[in-house]
Design an enzyme around this catalytic site. Structure first.
Site, short mmCIF file in Angstrom:
data_model
loop_
_atom_site.label_atom_id
_atom_site.label_comp_id
_atom_site.label_asym_id
_atom_site.label_seq_id
_atom_site.Cartn_x
_atom_site.Cartn_y
_atom_site.Cartn_z
N SER A 142 52.89 55.13 141.21
CA SER A 142 54.22 55.55 141.65
C SER A 142 54.38 57.04 141.40
O SER A 142 53.65 57.62 140.59
CB SER A 142 55.30 54.80 140.87
OG SER A 142 56.59 55.26 141.23
N TYR A 156 57.87 51.58 132.69
CA TYR A 156 57.26 51.59 134.03
C TYR A 156 56.44 52.86 134.22
O TYR A 156 55.31 52.82 134.71
CB TYR A 156 58.39 51.51 135.04
CG TYR A 156 57.99 51.43 136.50
CD1 TYR A 156 57.50 50.26 137.05
CD2 TYR A 156 58.16 52.53 137.34
CE1 TYR A 156 57.17 50.18 138.40
CE2 TYR A 156 57.84 52.46 138.69
CZ TYR A 156 57.35 51.28 139.22
OH TYR A 156 57.03 51.21 140.55
P1 NAD Z 1 58.32 43.92 145.75
O1 NAD Z 1 59.18 43.46 144.63
O2 NAD Z 1 58.69 43.55 147.14
O3 NAD Z 1 56.81 43.46 145.53
C1 NAD Z 1 56.25 43.26 144.26
C2 NAD Z 1 55.18 42.22 144.41
O4 NAD Z 1 54.56 42.01 143.14
C3 NAD Z 1 55.76 40.88 144.84
O5 NAD Z 1 54.85 40.22 145.69
C4 NAD Z 1 55.86 40.15 143.53
O6 NAD Z 1 55.85 38.76 143.68
C5 NAD Z 1 54.59 40.64 142.85
N1 NAD Z 1 54.61 40.39 141.42
C6 NAD Z 1 55.45 40.93 140.49
N2 NAD Z 1 55.18 40.41 139.29
C7 NAD Z 1 54.14 39.56 139.46
C8 NAD Z 1 53.41 38.71 138.60
N3 NAD Z 1 53.68 38.66 137.28
N4 NAD Z 1 52.42 37.95 139.10
C9 NAD Z 1 52.13 37.99 140.43
N5 NAD Z 1 52.79 38.77 141.30
C10 NAD Z 1 53.79 39.53 140.81
O7 NAD Z 1 58.25 45.49 145.59
P2 NAD Z 1 57.29 46.58 146.24
O8 NAD Z 1 58.09 47.81 146.34
O9 NAD Z 1 56.58 46.08 147.43
O10 NAD Z 1 56.24 46.80 145.04
C11 NAD Z 1 54.83 46.88 145.27
C12 NAD Z 1 54.25 47.93 144.35
O11 NAD Z 1 54.75 49.22 144.73
C13 NAD Z 1 54.62 47.75 142.89
O12 NAD Z 1 53.49 48.00 142.08
C14 NAD Z 1 55.67 48.83 142.65
O13 NAD Z 1 55.71 49.22 141.30
C15 NAD Z 1 55.16 49.90 143.57
N6 NAD Z 1 56.14 50.93 143.96
C16 NAD Z 1 57.28 50.58 144.61
C17 NAD Z 1 58.20 51.58 144.96
C18 NAD Z 1 59.49 51.25 145.70
O14 NAD Z 1 60.35 52.15 145.78
N7 NAD Z 1 59.67 50.05 146.23
C19 NAD Z 1 57.92 52.93 144.67
C20 NAD Z 1 56.74 53.25 144.01
C21 NAD Z 1 55.85 52.24 143.66
#
Ligand code: NAD
Length: 250
Positions: A142, A156
């Protein structure tokens, strides 16, 4: 077909960036192995990908469990004959609080889901990539923890920064065997993680030079690049897809 004949694991595939990546990778020729906890979502996505002419299987389980990481690799080998790469993408923000108020339980949950899970998955995936004679790993980090210290996100940020160290060492240890490892640093992206509060979205949009948040499909494109042969000389680093968040001061 930028991932023709490749077998790719995607964790966190039940929603957001992971689901968009799974669809894109499959459309670009990859056989995908979907991992997350919500079985019904994985089954629906897998069915959708197959209906669209792609190849997909899934394993429901918690990324914090070492056995689940092993099961994902075993599923890739059983269904598709091996493994070429992984998008280790599952993550959680956890309960936000100033550092002095973060409970040890929250700290561990956030490290386990974002960082230890990435290690557990890489640990299971690397022998399969070695057996294949090479491959690529991508970890979803991130901008938080890299270039921005967002209040409330100490656990985080530490976990996401840790992914860069892990990717660098994997790149150094396994590069001679044709294995690449990189981090992808998304900016604010419209997913379940970002919630649906318009006021919060406006705040996040304002942090970016582009003055908007990303669609998950835009982040998936960058993961695709890092996993594909187009990135054949890209390893041990991080690629921002953050809409200019990291350089924006207005
Ligand atoms: P999201 O919540 O839609 O997806 C997160 C995914 O991780 C989901 O499929 C969830 O089920 C899975 N997950 C979480 N905990 C888990 C566990 N214990 N076991 C199995 N699966 C698990 O959100 P997203 O934005 O798509 O997040 C994806 C990645 O992107 C993450 O690593 C997040 O930190 C990163 N990210 C997101 C953003 C944002 O603004 N959305 C920004 C930077 C980084």
């Amino acid at each position: 077909m930028r991932l023709a004949d490749k077998v790719i694991i995607v964790t966190g595939a039940s929603s957001g960036i992971g689901a968009a990546a799974a669809r894109l990778f499959a459309a670009e020729g990859a056989a995908v192995v979907l991992g997350a906890r919500r079985a019904e979502r994985l089954e629906a996505l897998s069915t959708e990908i197959v209906a669209d002419g792609g190849r997909a299987v899934w394993v429901a389980g918690d990324v914090r469990e070492a056995d689940v990481a092993v099961a994902l690799v075993a599923r890739a080998e059983a269904a598709f004959g091996g493994l070429d790469g992984a998008f280790n993408n599952a993550g959680t923000v956890g309960e936000m609080a100033p550092v002095a108020d973060i409970t040890p339980g929250t700290w561990r949950e956030v490290q386990d889901t974002n960082l230890t899970a990435a290690f557990l998955n890489a640990r299971a995936q690397l022998p399969a990539l070695q057996a294949r004679g090479g491959g690529a790993l991508v970890f979803t980090s991130s901008f938080v923890g890299m270039t921005v210290g967002l209040p409330g996100m100490g656990a985080y940020a530490a976990a996401k920064a840790g992914l860069m160290g892990l990717a660098q060492v994997i790149a150094a240890e396994y590069g001679a065997e044709g294995i690449r490892a990189n981090c992808l640093m998304p900016g604010g992206t419209r997913t379940e993680m970002a919630g649906d509060d318009p006021e919060f979205h406006r705040f996040v949009e304002g942090l970016h030079a582009l003055k908007r948040m990303a669609a998950p499909e835009e982040i998936a494109e960058v993961a695709l690049f890092l996993l594909s042969d187009a990135a054949s000389f890209v390893t041990g680093g991080g690629l921002f897809a953050d809409g200019g968040n990291s350089i924006c001061k207005t």
